[in-house]
Design a protein around this motif. Sequence first.
Motif, short mmCIF file in Angstrom:
data_model
loop_
_atom_site.label_atom_id
_atom_site.label_comp_id
_atom_site.label_asym_id
_atom_site.label_seq_id
_atom_site.Cartn_x
_atom_site.Cartn_y
_atom_site.Cartn_z
N THR A 106 1.13 4.01 -3.20
CA THR A 106 0.88 5.35 -2.86
C THR A 106 2.12 6.04 -3.59
O THR A 106 1.88 7.08 -4.32
CB THR A 106 0.73 5.59 -1.59
OG1 THR A 106 -0.28 4.65 -1.01
CG2 THR A 106 0.31 7.11 -1.41
N ALA B 71 2.68 7.60 3.21
CA ALA B 71 3.46 6.31 2.53
C ALA B 71 4.53 6.02 3.38
O ALA B 71 4.82 4.73 3.54
CB ALA B 71 3.78 6.67 1.32
N THR C 34 -4.73 -2.95 -4.91
CA THR C 34 -5.08 -1.45 -4.66
C THR C 34 -6.28 -0.55 -5.10
O THR C 34 -6.51 -0.95 -6.37
CB THR C 34 -3.89 -0.91 -4.52
OG1 THR C 34 -3.39 -0.47 -5.84
CG2 THR C 34 -2.66 -1.41 -3.79
N TYR D 243 0.70 13.09 1.63
CA TYR D 243 0.66 11.53 0.98
C TYR D 243 1.90 10.81 1.00
O TYR D 243 1.76 9.63 1.25
CB TYR D 243 -0.23 11.65 -0.16
CG TYR D 243 -1.44 11.72 -0.20
CD1 TYR D 243 -2.58 10.85 0.47
CD2 TYR D 243 -2.21 13.10 -0.25
CE1 TYR D 243 -3.69 11.08 0.67
CE2 TYR D 243 -3.54 13.34 -0.15
CZ TYR D 243 -4.47 12.19 0.19
OH TYR D 243 -5.65 12.32 0.54
N TYR E 45 -4.42 8.36 -1.73
CA TYR E 45 -3.82 7.12 -1.09
C TYR E 45 -4.31 6.08 -1.80
O TYR E 45 -5.65 5.71 -1.88
CB TYR E 45 -3.96 7.15 0.38
CG TYR E 45 -3.17 6.30 1.18
CD1 TYR E 45 -1.85 6.59 1.56
CD2 TYR E 45 -3.41 4.85 1.30
CE1 TYR E 45 -0.98 5.54 2.12
CE2 TYR E 45 -2.67 4.07 1.83
CZ TYR E 45 -1.35 4.38 2.39
OH TYR E 45 -0.69 3.48 2.86
N SER F 138 0.95 -1.18 0.08
CA SER F 138 0.07 0.16 0.03
C SER F 138 0.92 1.14 -0.09
O SER F 138 0.61 2.09 -0.66
CB SER F 138 -0.97 -0.05 1.27
OG SER F 138 -1.64 1.32 1.34
N THR G 249 -7.83 3.92 -5.08
CA THR G 249 -7.90 5.27 -4.37
C THR G 249 -8.83 5.10 -3.38
O THR G 249 -9.74 4.73 -3.73
CB THR G 249 -8.10 6.31 -5.62
OG1 THR G 249 -9.14 5.89 -6.15
CG2 THR G 249 -6.78 6.46 -6.54
#
Length: 452
Positions: free
Chosen positions: A69, A332, A307, A328, A83, A65, A309
């Motif tokens: 990102t 991450a 994944t 962001y 994200y 994840s 958004t």
Amino acid sequence: MSLFTWTVHGDGKAIAPDAAVAPDERLSYPRTFGIGAQHVLAMMGSTLVVPAITGMPASTTLFFSAIGTALFLTITRNRVPSYLGSSFAFIAPLAAAGVNAENGPLDAATIGKGLGGILLAGVLLAIVGVVVNLWGTRWIDVSMPPIVTGSIVALIGLNLAGAAKNMWVASPWTALVTLTAVLLAMFVFRGFLGRIAIVVGAVIGIIFAAIRGEWSAPLDAWGGKTGTEVIGDAAWLGIPKFHTPTFEGSVLVAFIPVVIILIAENIGHLKSVSAMTGRDLDPETGRALLADGLATTVAGLGGGSGTTTYAENIGVMAATRVYSTLAYWAAAVFALILSLSPKFGAIVAVLPAGVLGGLATLLFGLIAVLGARIWVEAKVDFKQPVNLVTAAVALIVGTADYTAHLGSMLFNGIALGTIAALVIYHGLGWVSRLRGATGAPATPAFIEGDEN
């Protein structure tokens, strides 16, 4: 704007309550890290529900994840603050592949089958991104109109209803307390606490399960160990467990419909961010789809969940009016650090079934209702027989989990429902054009109570 350059906004100064921070601006670094931490907290509940339900390693999911990102921000040239967290759309096809927490600790072969599907979905989404970047989104609207996309999204959510029930009945009271806590948090709390209602509800459910002794009950799937013993045996620091994908045709076909949901989510979220920031992000649609596709592909290569958004983080931006992409990047980094704790992953892996049942009942239902939302926002006319039967057949096929065999290939309810929606809509549309019909309203036999 160069890739890693942000205009300083409010560095060391008080920020007016109504002041917005644009994607290419930043707050002071302490404030940026604070906003980044909020983004991690907002995405945590939903992102970790996926590995908790599927049985895939939570730390690995969180690791990819974070990587996804960073990849997304880089490919979109820091113009789209978003994200990438775990997508619920993958839960149903993963379950069909046997990747399910109810099966206990999963072996590498089982996880590998699911990763093959995740990888395929990522590659297909990346291809869609490239095509959109070259030719725009018009072809998506023509081939997958709202009646089709809404039906597919709805049937995926409804297909998961049985899984939610199985977790609920394992501990009904814990499930009820968890679900109630989430719903109350959503509507009682204002601001940020309301945005992290899933986290709040999960914490309350976990505490309630502990009072009932569920954490100290032996777990058959873990060789009779209790949840607290599994957590105690896990190390504080360590490298996430990586796995490699394998490919089985009967498994792969179930993941193809997921691409449609990812397209809808990405485009919808992009429009939301555009509205908030006051910037036209439509030209970034192709890059956003490509980025999510590549992030999902990378996750499939190493053992992470697919994944997408996250609306949760869009909610944080709406509450804070801080749209800085640097926040962001901070999120991450925080997620990457958390992924290096096996103990953290163990906590997710042994969450009581009742807690998951309460969360899943809401979250899976939201997927189904999202399909209806697509219909409503697009003003789909269900007096048109083609629209009516497209949704009707697809929903039953997907919800009842019809299966069909074609040689060694197995098509489950999601794949069959998707095929039904596409074939019925385009097939009947072709027949209507052939006979010169324009799509007369449905008869009273189809719509109860329609007197005209």
